[in-house]
Design a protein around this motif. Structure first.
Motif, PDB file in Angstrom:
ATOM      1  N   THR A  95       0.896  -1.221  -0.061  1.00  0.00           N
ATOM      2  CA  THR A  95      -0.073  -0.047  -0.043  1.00  0.00           C
ATOM      3  C   THR A  95       0.730   1.198  -0.047  1.00  0.00           C
ATOM      4  O   THR A  95       0.525   2.231  -0.741  1.00  0.00           O
ATOM      5  N   TYR A 136     -10.294   5.044  -6.045  1.00  0.00           N
ATOM      6  CA  TYR A 136     -11.067   3.565  -5.949  1.00  0.00           C
ATOM      7  C   TYR A 136     -10.144   3.086  -4.727  1.00  0.00           C
ATOM      8  O   TYR A 136     -10.680   2.356  -3.719  1.00  0.00           O
ATOM      9  N   MET A 139     -10.575   5.082  -1.300  1.00  0.00           N
ATOM     10  CA  MET A 139     -12.224   5.176  -0.535  1.00  0.00           C
ATOM     11  C   MET A 139     -12.317   4.315   0.708  1.00  0.00           C
ATOM     12  O   MET A 139     -12.568   4.670   1.768  1.00  0.00           O
ATOM     13  N   PRO A 140     -11.741   3.046   0.803  1.00  0.00           N
ATOM     14  CA  PRO A 140     -12.154   2.413   1.598  1.00  0.00           C
ATOM     15  C   PRO A 140     -11.463   2.425   3.088  1.00  0.00           C
ATOM     16  O   PRO A 140     -11.510   2.171   4.157  1.00  0.00           O
ATOM     17  N   GLU A 141     -10.090   3.597   2.824  1.00  0.00           N
ATOM     18  CA  GLU A 141      -9.305   3.939   3.844  1.00  0.00           C
ATOM     19  C   GLU A 141      -9.916   5.020   4.747  1.00  0.00           C
ATOM     20  O   GLU A 141      -9.458   5.612   5.594  1.00  0.00           O
ATOM     21  N   GLU A 143     -12.276   5.497   6.458  1.00  0.00           N
ATOM     22  CA  GLU A 143     -12.863   5.286   7.827  1.00  0.00           C
ATOM     23  C   GLU A 143     -12.044   4.433   8.468  1.00  0.00           C
ATOM     24  O   GLU A 143     -12.155   4.029   9.621  1.00  0.00           O
ATOM     25  N   LYS A 144     -10.583   4.432   8.398  1.00  0.00           N
ATOM     26  CA  LYS A 144      -9.664   3.521   8.759  1.00  0.00           C
ATOM     27  C   LYS A 144      -8.329   4.406   9.319  1.00  0.00           C
ATOM     28  O   LYS A 144      -8.400   5.493   8.805  1.00  0.00           O
ATOM     29  N   LEU A 147      -5.754   5.893   6.911  1.00  0.00           N
ATOM     30  CA  LEU A 147      -6.059   7.261   6.237  1.00  0.00           C
ATOM     31  C   LEU A 147      -4.866   8.313   6.324  1.00  0.00           C
ATOM     32  O   LEU A 147      -4.424   8.900   5.405  1.00  0.00           O
ATOM     33  N   CYS A 150      -1.945   7.275   4.291  1.00  0.00           N
ATOM     34  CA  CYS A 150      -1.905   7.512   3.100  1.00  0.00           C
ATOM     35  C   CYS A 150      -1.547   8.930   2.850  1.00  0.00           C
ATOM     36  O   CYS A 150      -1.063   9.268   1.714  1.00  0.00           O
ATOM     37  N   ASP A 262      -4.856  -8.355  -1.131  1.00  0.00           N
ATOM     38  CA  ASP A 262      -6.436  -8.723  -1.585  1.00  0.00           C
ATOM     39  C   ASP A 262      -6.609  -8.091  -3.053  1.00  0.00           C
ATOM     40  O   ASP A 262      -5.862  -7.467  -3.574  1.00  0.00           O
ATOM     41  N   HIS A 264      -8.844  -5.834  -3.893  1.00  0.00           N
ATOM     42  CA  HIS A 264      -9.057  -4.316  -3.861  1.00  0.00           C
ATOM     43  C   HIS A 264      -7.555  -3.711  -4.236  1.00  0.00           C
ATOM     44  O   HIS A 264      -7.529  -2.930  -5.187  1.00  0.00           O
ATOM     45  N   SER A 268      -6.746  -2.024  -7.824  1.00  0.00           N
ATOM     46  CA  SER A 268      -6.008  -0.550  -7.688  1.00  0.00           C
ATOM     47  C   SER A 268      -4.931  -0.409  -8.355  1.00  0.00           C
ATOM     48  O   SER A 268      -4.616   0.338  -9.097  1.00  0.00           O
TER      49      SER A 268
END
Length: 286
Positions: A95, A136, A139-141, A143-144, A147, A150, A262, A264, A268
């Motif tokens: 990541t 894309y 986006m899932p990050e 609420e984690k 973020l 990132c 994964d 995702h 990405s």
């Protein structure tokens, strides 16, 4: 330099860049090395190795190396190194590498556009594809806790892109890089002193190994080899080669840090790197 030498040396340099992410994750997570400790030790060890390489290669004095590089380049380098370390507190190896190299390329493309470089249809498609893939991915990050990681890695990538832009007209990139690392020695020593006074620098043996390896080998030796082969690579080939680094980093994270991949992440990475590849190939054809 012959092709038989250029290819293996290029691969070694790319592996070194990917190893930076792996060593950082191993140090920060497996051995619990604080990010500040990692940053200053990495910078000092990289500066030492690069200085030795330049001195042995060209028989020049240390004071002469400081005639190269720039303070603005050193500032960008420090922001990159600090953002890189603190980001990997919460990011996985793959990541972090993906965010870093995507933001490096985005920054360089944006700076080229600001300086009057206009893009064709394929380049616009590639940029839009990469941005869509990046959105894309992120986006899932939202609420984690990752973020924050990132954002920090994006800042590191922007700083490295600006650093690359500053050095794009360099005639002695290895000298400039060694000089920029040496310019960071004073602030690195202050940071090290702060660490010692506040935490007594309690790092495990393997923590020292991973941290110094990141600075001395993955950064110092890796940059030296990269700048050795860079004159033998077309700019488009060099850029395409760098796109492979997140893939090698992901493999290192999978094998050495036991981090799963994964779907995702794979989708990405494919969309982001594929879009950037379109831009690079369009520039090469033009």
């Amino acid at each position: 330099m012959s092709t038989t030498k250029t290819i293996p040396l290029t691969l070694i340099a790319l592996f070194a860049f990917a190893a930076n992410s792996v060593f950082c994750r191993l140090a920060l997570n497996s051995e619990q090395v604080p990010p500040l400790d990692f940053t200053v030790i990495r910078l000092i060890s990289a500066a030492f190795v690069l200085a030795v390489i330049v001195i042995l290669q060209n028989k020049i004095k240390l004071t002469q190396i400081t005639n190269y590089g720039s303070y603005i380049g050193a500032v960008y380098l420090f922001i990159y190194a600090a953002g890189f370390s603190y980001a990997y507190v919460s990011l996985g190896t793959a990541t972090g590498a993906l965010v870093l190299f995507a933001c490096v390329q985005f920054t360089m493309l944006f700076m080229a556009w600001l300086n009057g470089s206009r893009m064709g249809l394929q380049e616009y498609i590639g940029v839009l594809l990469s941005v869509a893939g990046f959105v894309y991915f992120v986006m899932p990050e939202l609420e984690k806790p990752s973020l924050v990681g990132c954002i920090l890695m994006a800042i590191a990538g922007i700083a490295w892109g600006l650093y690359s832009r500053v050095g794009s007209k360099s005639t002695q990139p290895l000298y400039d890089t060694a000089s920029n690392f040496l310019r960071l020695i004073p602030i690195s020593i202050l940071g090290l002193a702060f660490v010692i006074l506040n935490s007594e620098l309690s790092i495990t043996t393997m923590g020292w190994v991973y941290t110094i390896a990141s600075g001395a080998l993955a950064s110092g030796v890796g940059y030296a080899i990269w700048y050795l082969v860079l004159p033998n690579l077309a700019p488009s080939i060099a850029a395409v080669c760098q796109l492979s680094v997140p893939i090698w980093a992901a493999a290192g994270g999978l094998l050495l840090v036991n981090e799963p991949l994964d779907m995702h992440m794979l989708v990405s990475a494919t969309v982001i790197l594929g879009g950037i590849l379109l831009v690079i190939l369009a520039k090469a054809n033009r």
